[in-house]
Design a protein around this motif. Structure first.
Motif, PDB file in Angstrom:
ATOM      1  N   HIS A 158       0.751  -1.455  -0.258  1.00  0.00           N
ATOM      2  CA  HIS A 158      -0.002   0.019   0.085  1.00  0.00           C
ATOM      3  C   HIS A 158       0.934   1.599  -0.071  1.00  0.00           C
ATOM      4  CE1 HIS A 158      -3.390   2.302   1.019  1.00  0.00           C
ATOM      5  NE2 HIS A 158      -3.048   3.112   2.128  1.00  0.00           N
ATOM      6  N   MET A 159       1.759   1.151   0.899  1.00  0.00           N
ATOM      7  CA  MET A 159       2.406   2.397   0.714  1.00  0.00           C
ATOM      8  C   MET A 159       4.307   1.691   0.631  1.00  0.00           C
ATOM      9  SD  MET A 159       1.411   5.681   3.877  1.00  0.00           S
ATOM     10  CE  MET A 159      -0.208   5.884   3.929  1.00  0.00           C
ATOM     11  N   PRO A 160       4.718   1.505  -0.491  1.00  0.00           N
ATOM     12  CA  PRO A 160       5.965   0.636  -0.466  1.00  0.00           C
ATOM     13  C   PRO A 160       7.606   1.219   0.036  1.00  0.00           C
ATOM     14  CG  PRO A 160       5.355   1.709  -2.721  1.00  0.00           C
ATOM     15  CD  PRO A 160       4.092   1.479  -1.604  1.00  0.00           C
ATOM     16  N   ASP A 161       7.904   1.948   0.473  1.00  0.00           N
ATOM     17  CA  ASP A 161       8.616   2.448   0.828  1.00  0.00           C
ATOM     18  C   ASP A 161       8.358   3.402   2.624  1.00  0.00           C
ATOM     19  OD1 ASP A 161      10.525   2.935  -1.630  1.00  0.00           O
ATOM     20  OD2 ASP A 161       8.384   4.086  -2.891  1.00  0.00           O
ATOM     21  N   ALA A 162       6.969   3.460   2.905  1.00  0.00           N
ATOM     22  CA  ALA A 162       6.725   3.604   4.658  1.00  0.00           C
ATOM     23  C   ALA A 162       7.472   1.845   5.388  1.00  0.00           C
ATOM     24  CB  ALA A 162       6.069   4.085   4.807  1.00  0.00           C
ATOM     25  N   PRO A 163       7.264   2.031   6.391  1.00  0.00           N
ATOM     26  CA  PRO A 163       7.928   1.057   7.513  1.00  0.00           C
ATOM     27  C   PRO A 163       6.488  -0.245   7.257  1.00  0.00           C
ATOM     28  CG  PRO A 163       8.291   2.777   9.022  1.00  0.00           C
ATOM     29  CD  PRO A 163       7.539   3.667   7.215  1.00  0.00           C
ATOM     30  N   LYS A 164       6.874  -1.155   7.018  1.00  0.00           N
ATOM     31  CA  LYS A 164       5.260  -2.553   6.746  1.00  0.00           C
ATOM     32  C   LYS A 164       4.549  -2.551   7.920  1.00  0.00           C
ATOM     33  CE  LYS A 164       7.482  -3.066   1.974  1.00  0.00           C
ATOM     34  NZ  LYS A 164       8.344  -1.928   2.095  1.00  0.00           N
TER      35      LYS A 164
END
Length: 369
Positions: free
Chosen positions: A310-316
């Protein structure tokens, strides 16, 4: 085959490495009383200049409220706060996370569960919605729709003047996803009808008072059996500091300074993907797709049907409550962080997932330890 001496040597070297690298004791998690303790970003392992760059980017993609109501907490210490963190106003759809929290409270108490059928609470649901369970409401997969035309001048099919008047289903429960406020409103009505109490009183008595949220409003939308129905989809009127307490409570898995107010099991369910639907429903809100990234009224950083996060560059580990006008509450467990941004200035033009992915992409560079 390795000799015993060589194995011992490796173990000793590893232990020395861990000791030297981890010589500083990590700060314990703290909890606010009337006020929050504050520290500099550097004292908590964050590069303030790089954090400022991330915040400047967010401000550039936000409306006129900018960073006025931003509130950032790490390990329970405030590291950034805007000038208007005590300004109270609607958090819009971020209120939905409060509604599902009430379901969590009742589930922990054994009063009902996410598996409870709506028809067990309101028999009038049996004819058109015989298979709908509360988990379908909290994951936006119920297919529920109310009778009547929109109250929004034809802007949306959703939100009629009669959201509790039962109409034909949009789809078979669990098979499709529809971000549908009428369904969330019916969800709040069902919880109110079951308990004979307002959602706000249930939340306050079990969580709100204990975590110090204090004075706030949760405006109603009609009533059932003489009890006000706090609107299940919106109308929680709080400030950024109060919303951060809610996020900090979730960050600590339902525990507040040693007191377990909501079970870890419920927190885990609510903040992981619960949408396994085949498709997005064909409504005027089909631009909102929660498949793979929506829990029980929390957005999660899960894998979408595109195969990407959903937000690939944010913490998983990230999950968040999201409301109109960029009213956001992010919980980032791997950073021990809560990030709140609020306002009344419209959504970002590029869309929240895009803008916040870019924001957290920059915040990653600020996290030094």
């Amino acid at each position: 085959m390795h000799s015993l001496k060589s194995i011992i040597l490796v173990v000793v070297l590893f232990a020395l490495t861990v000791t030297s690298c981890g010589s500083e004791e990590p700060l314990e998690m703290v909890f606010p009383m009337d006020t929050w303790q504050e520290m500099t970003p550097e004292e908590l392992g964050i590069n303030s200049a790089k954090m400022r760059e991330a915040l400047d980017y967010l401000a550039s993609e936000s409306g006129e409220d900018g960073l006025e109501e931003v509130f950032i907490v790490r390990n329970g210490y405030v590291i950034y706060k805007g000038d208007s963190i005590y300004k109270k106003h609607n958090i819009y759809s971020s209120s939905k996370s409060f509604t599902s929290t009430v379901l969590g409270i009742l589930s922990d108490q054994g009063s009902l569960s996410e598996e409870t059928y709506a028809k067990e609470i309101d028999t009038s649901m049996a004819l058109l919605y015989p298979d709908v369970q509360l988990k379908h409401f909290s994951s936006m997969t119920s297919g529920y729709s109310g009778k009547g035309s929109t109250r929004w001048d034809e802007i949306s099919e959703d939100w009629s003047w009669t959201p509790y008047a039962i109409d034909s289903a949009l789809f078979t429960p669990g098979k499709e996803y529809a971000y549908w406020d009428e369904a969330q409103m019916m969800f709040g009505r069902l919880l109110t009808m079951h308990t004979g109490k307002t959602l706000k009183s249930i939340f306050d008595d079990n969580i709100g008072k204990a975590i110090g949220i204090g004075d706030y409003k949760w405006n109603p939308e009609q009533e059932v059996n003489g009890i006000e129905i706090n609107n299940g989809c919106t109308n929680v009127m709080i400030n950024a500091e109060q919303l951060a307490r809610f996020g900090h409570f979730y960050l600590n898995e339902g525990n507040w300074n040693g007191q377990q107010l909501l079970s870890e099991e419920w927190i885990a369910k609510a903040t992981q993907n619960q949408v396994f639907a085949d498709k997005v429903a064909d409504t005027d809100r089909n631009n909102v797709d929660g498949r793979g990234c929506y829990g029980y009224n929390w957005w999660v950083n899960g894998v979408t049907p595109t195969g990407k996060y959903h937000m690939p560059d944010a913490p998983k580990s990230l999950y968040y409550a999201s409301g109109l006008h960029n009213n956001m509450c992010f919980v980032i467990p791997e950073w021990n962080m809560v990030f709140v941004r609020r306002g009344e200035d419209g959504n970002p033009e590029k869309g929240k997932p895009f803008v916040y992915n870019e924001f957290f992409k920059r915040m990653v560079l600020a996290i030094e330890k």
